[in-house]
Each structure stands twice: as structure tokens, then as C-alpha cells.
Motif scaffolding. Structure first.
Motif, PDB file in Angstrom:
ATOM      1  N   THR A  15       0.826  -1.199   0.000  1.00  0.00           N
ATOM      2  CA  THR A  15       0.000   0.000   0.000  1.00  0.00           C
ATOM      3  C   THR A  15       0.862   1.251   0.000  1.00  0.00           C
ATOM      4  O   THR A  15       0.368   2.326  -0.270  1.00  0.00           O
ATOM      5  N   GLY A  16       2.155   1.118   0.345  1.00  0.00           N
ATOM      6  CA  GLY A  16       3.058   2.257   0.367  1.00  0.00           C
ATOM      7  C   GLY A  16       3.156   2.933   1.715  1.00  0.00           C
ATOM      8  O   GLY A  16       4.069   3.692   1.963  1.00  0.00           O
ATOM      9  N   HIS A  17       2.245   2.692   2.623  1.00  0.00           N
ATOM     10  CA  HIS A  17       2.262   3.332   3.929  1.00  0.00           C
ATOM     11  C   HIS A  17       2.739   2.339   4.969  1.00  0.00           C
ATOM     12  O   HIS A  17       2.110   1.309   5.192  1.00  0.00           O
ATOM     13  N   HIS A  18       3.838   2.656   5.609  1.00  0.00           N
ATOM     14  CA  HIS A  18       4.380   1.786   6.652  1.00  0.00           C
ATOM     15  C   HIS A  18       3.794   2.225   7.987  1.00  0.00           C
ATOM     16  O   HIS A  18       4.385   3.022   8.715  1.00  0.00           O
ATOM     17  N   ASN A  19       2.612   1.711   8.296  1.00  0.00           N
ATOM     18  CA  ASN A  19       1.933   2.083   9.535  1.00  0.00           C
ATOM     19  C   ASN A  19       1.322   0.872  10.254  1.00  0.00           C
ATOM     20  O   ASN A  19       0.343   1.000  10.956  1.00  0.00           O
ATOM     21  N   TYR A  20       1.945  -0.290  10.078  1.00  0.00           N
ATOM     22  CA  TYR A  20       1.494  -1.518  10.735  1.00  0.00           C
ATOM     23  C   TYR A  20       2.622  -2.119  11.554  1.00  0.00           C
ATOM     24  O   TYR A  20       3.776  -2.139  11.122  1.00  0.00           O
ATOM     25  N   LEU A  21       2.269  -2.626  12.733  1.00  0.00           N
ATOM     26  CA  LEU A  21       3.159  -3.443  13.545  1.00  0.00           C
ATOM     27  C   LEU A  21       2.600  -4.855  13.567  1.00  0.00           C
ATOM     28  O   LEU A  21       1.393  -5.039  13.676  1.00  0.00           O
ATOM     29  N   ARG A  22       3.503  -5.842  13.483  1.00  0.00           N
ATOM     30  CA  ARG A  22       3.058  -7.235  13.547  1.00  0.00           C
ATOM     31  C   ARG A  22       3.255  -7.736  14.976  1.00  0.00           C
ATOM     32  O   ARG A  22       4.364  -7.740  15.502  1.00  0.00           O
ATOM     33  N   PHE A  23       2.153  -8.123  15.601  1.00  0.00           N
ATOM     34  CA  PHE A  23       2.157  -8.680  16.945  1.00  0.00           C
ATOM     35  C   PHE A  23       1.737 -10.132  16.895  1.00  0.00           C
ATOM     36  O   PHE A  23       1.007 -10.544  15.993  1.00  0.00           O
ATOM     37  N   LYS A  24       2.151 -10.892  17.896  1.00  0.00           N
ATOM     38  CA  LYS A  24       1.595 -12.219  18.106  1.00  0.00           C
ATOM     39  C   LYS A  24       0.519 -12.059  19.170  1.00  0.00           C
ATOM     40  O   LYS A  24       0.792 -11.620  20.291  1.00  0.00           O
ATOM     41  N   ILE A  25      -0.718 -12.352  18.788  1.00  0.00           N
ATOM     42  CA  ILE A  25      -1.854 -12.288  19.706  1.00  0.00           C
ATOM     43  C   ILE A  25      -2.450 -13.686  19.735  1.00  0.00           C
ATOM     44  O   ILE A  25      -2.910 -14.194  18.716  1.00  0.00           O
ATOM     45  N   GLY A  26      -2.418 -14.302  20.900  1.00  0.00           N
ATOM     46  CA  GLY A  26      -2.823 -15.708  20.980  1.00  0.00           C
ATOM     47  C   GLY A  26      -1.819 -16.533  20.214  1.00  0.00           C
ATOM     48  O   GLY A  26      -0.608 -16.395  20.390  1.00  0.00           O
ATOM     49  N   ASP A  27      -2.294 -17.376  19.311  1.00  0.00           N
ATOM     50  CA  ASP A  27      -1.408 -18.225  18.515  1.00  0.00           C
ATOM     51  C   ASP A  27      -1.137 -17.658  17.129  1.00  0.00           C
ATOM     52  O   ASP A  27      -0.487 -18.308  16.326  1.00  0.00           O
ATOM     53  N   THR A  76       9.191  -8.910  23.668  1.00  0.00           N
ATOM     54  CA  THR A  76       8.460  -8.064  24.608  1.00  0.00           C
ATOM     55  C   THR A  76       6.980  -8.422  24.622  1.00  0.00           C
ATOM     56  O   THR A  76       6.359  -8.580  23.580  1.00  0.00           O
ATOM     57  N   CYS A  77       6.451  -8.537  25.830  1.00  0.00           N
ATOM     58  CA  CYS A  77       5.026  -8.810  26.016  1.00  0.00           C
ATOM     59  C   CYS A  77       4.371  -7.512  26.499  1.00  0.00           C
ATOM     60  O   CYS A  77       4.918  -6.825  27.362  1.00  0.00           O
ATOM     61  N   MET A  78       3.241  -7.149  25.913  1.00  0.00           N
ATOM     62  CA  MET A  78       2.527  -5.947  26.331  1.00  0.00           C
ATOM     63  C   MET A  78       1.033  -6.175  26.217  1.00  0.00           C
ATOM     64  O   MET A  78       0.593  -7.187  25.678  1.00  0.00           O
ATOM     65  N   THR A  79       0.269  -5.237  26.743  1.00  0.00           N
ATOM     66  CA  THR A  79      -1.181  -5.352  26.679  1.00  0.00           C
ATOM     67  C   THR A  79      -1.741  -4.332  25.697  1.00  0.00           C
ATOM     68  O   THR A  79      -1.166  -3.268  25.476  1.00  0.00           O
ATOM     69  N   ILE A  80      -2.862  -4.706  25.112  1.00  0.00           N
ATOM     70  CA  ILE A  80      -3.614  -3.817  24.232  1.00  0.00           C
ATOM     71  C   ILE A  80      -5.040  -3.785  24.774  1.00  0.00           C
ATOM     72  O   ILE A  80      -5.748  -4.784  24.719  1.00  0.00           O
ATOM     73  N   THR A  81      -5.427  -2.655  25.330  1.00  0.00           N
ATOM     74  CA  THR A  81      -6.778  -2.484  25.845  1.00  0.00           C
ATOM     75  C   THR A  81      -7.551  -1.619  24.864  1.00  0.00           C
ATOM     76  O   THR A  81      -7.049  -0.594  24.405  1.00  0.00           O
ATOM     77  N   SER A 126      12.230   2.100  24.549  1.00  0.00           N
ATOM     78  CA  SER A 126      13.639   2.103  24.124  1.00  0.00           C
ATOM     79  C   SER A 126      13.992   1.016  23.116  1.00  0.00           C
ATOM     80  O   SER A 126      15.162   0.819  22.817  1.00  0.00           O
ATOM     81  N   LYS A 127      13.027   0.280  22.599  1.00  0.00           N
ATOM     82  CA  LYS A 127      13.284  -0.731  21.575  1.00  0.00           C
ATOM     83  C   LYS A 127      12.682  -0.266  20.260  1.00  0.00           C
ATOM     84  O   LYS A 127      11.546   0.208  20.221  1.00  0.00           O
ATOM     85  N   GLN A 128      13.459  -0.419  19.187  1.00  0.00           N
ATOM     86  CA  GLN A 128      12.980   0.009  17.869  1.00  0.00           C
ATOM     87  C   GLN A 128      12.380  -1.162  17.117  1.00  0.00           C
ATOM     88  O   GLN A 128      12.921  -2.271  17.121  1.00  0.00           O
TER      89      GLN A 128
END
Length: 160
Positions: A10-22, A78-83, A118-120
Motif C-alpha cells: 500500500t506504500g504506507h508503513h503504519n502496521y506493527l506485527r504482533f503475536k496475539i494468541g497463537d 516483549t510482552c505488552m497489553t492492548i486495551t 527504548s526498543k525500535q
């Protein structure tokens, strides 16, 4: 085409790939969204809390909200929460300003990366054929439209 290349993204770099569940999940970073929005399909193992918050997109309509929940997500080591608010009307998590601010996200558009605690992390562009979905429009009442006329119809849009 004189040597020009057509991008497969799409040309726009605005996504992060997370592991959610499996599963790996592309999450949209959305600075235009005040709150994080989570697709209902990701919440089958989560507790849904009732909420009175409403979601109104730029077109002024209302997106039905089922409740609020918290997902556990992994990015790298890194493990984090998404509310966020839960709805059946989005196909991918939309990480809004609430999540971006709470996690101190620093966005470098030129490097196509974000820094979180502090992580890129490199941002991704969605491929044109990746995460495609079908939108269904469902009319909520019978309406007769005369020939050669336009009208607004009450309807619901469902993403699959």
C-alpha cells in the motif's frame, strides 16, 4: 512503463506485527483514532467489560461497540497489553492515540520505525492482497426507491 516498478504494498508503513494468541496479527497504528479498537474475532478467550463509550468515525455514523477488553500481545521478546473497545465492524486492531501515548511510542516516518520502551521496531506496509476482507451492506428496513432517484438508506456494514 519505462523501467518504473509497481509496488506490491500500500506504500504506507503504519502496521506493527504482533503475536496475539497463537496468530500473527497486523495492527494499524492510527494517530487519527482517539481510542484503540479491537475486532470481535480476536476476543473469544477474553473477558468483555461493559462500556458506555461510543465510536464515531469521520463520516459521522456510529460503530456499535460490544464492550472493552485487554489482549496480551508479543512483539519480538516483549510482552505488552492492548486495551480497547471491541466491535465486529473492524477487521484489524487499530492502535489509537490512547495506546500510542500510554506506551510512549516515538514514530520515525523517515526510518519507517517506531520506538517503544527504548526498543525500535520496523513498521510494515500492508500488501495489496494481504488482510483483504469483504464488506457487506445490510439494509435494516424495507425501502422503496423510485426510478431515477437517490436516497439515503439505514444500513449496517459488516467486515468479514
Amino acid at each position: 512503463m519505462n523501467g518504473s516498478r509497481v509496488s506490491s504494498t500500500t506504500g504506507h508503513h503504519n502496521y506493527l506485527r504482533f503475536k496475539i494468541g497463537d496468530n500473527q496479527q497486523m495492527c494499524l497504528l492510527d494517530t487519527g483514532c482517539e481510542v484503540t479498537i479491537i475486532p470481535e474475532r480476536l476476543t473469544s478467550q477474553c473477558e468483555l467489560k461493559p462500556t458506555t463509550q461510543r465510536v464515531c468515525p469521520a463520516n459521522g455514523t456510529s460503530i456499535p461497540v460490544i464492550g472493552e477488553t485487554t489482549l496480551i500481545a508479543e512483539i519480538g521478546d516483549t510482552c505488552m497489553t492492548i486495551t480497547g473497545l471491541v466491535t465486529a465492524h473492524v477487521n484489524e486492531p487499530m492502535l489509537g492515540m490512547d495506546w500510542l501515548s500510554a506506551n510512549g511510542v516515538e514514530w520515525s516516518f523517515s526510518r519507517k520505525a517506531v520506538t517503544i520502551n527504548s526498543k525500535q521496531y520496523q513498521l510494515r506496509a500492508r500488501r495489496k492482497n494481504e488482510n483483504t476482507w469483504v464488506r457487506r451492506v445490510m439494509v435494516t428496513e424495507t425501502t422503496e426507491i423510485p426510478p431515477w432517484c437517490e436516497t439515503d438508506l439505514p444500513a449496517s456494514v459488516m467486515c468479514q
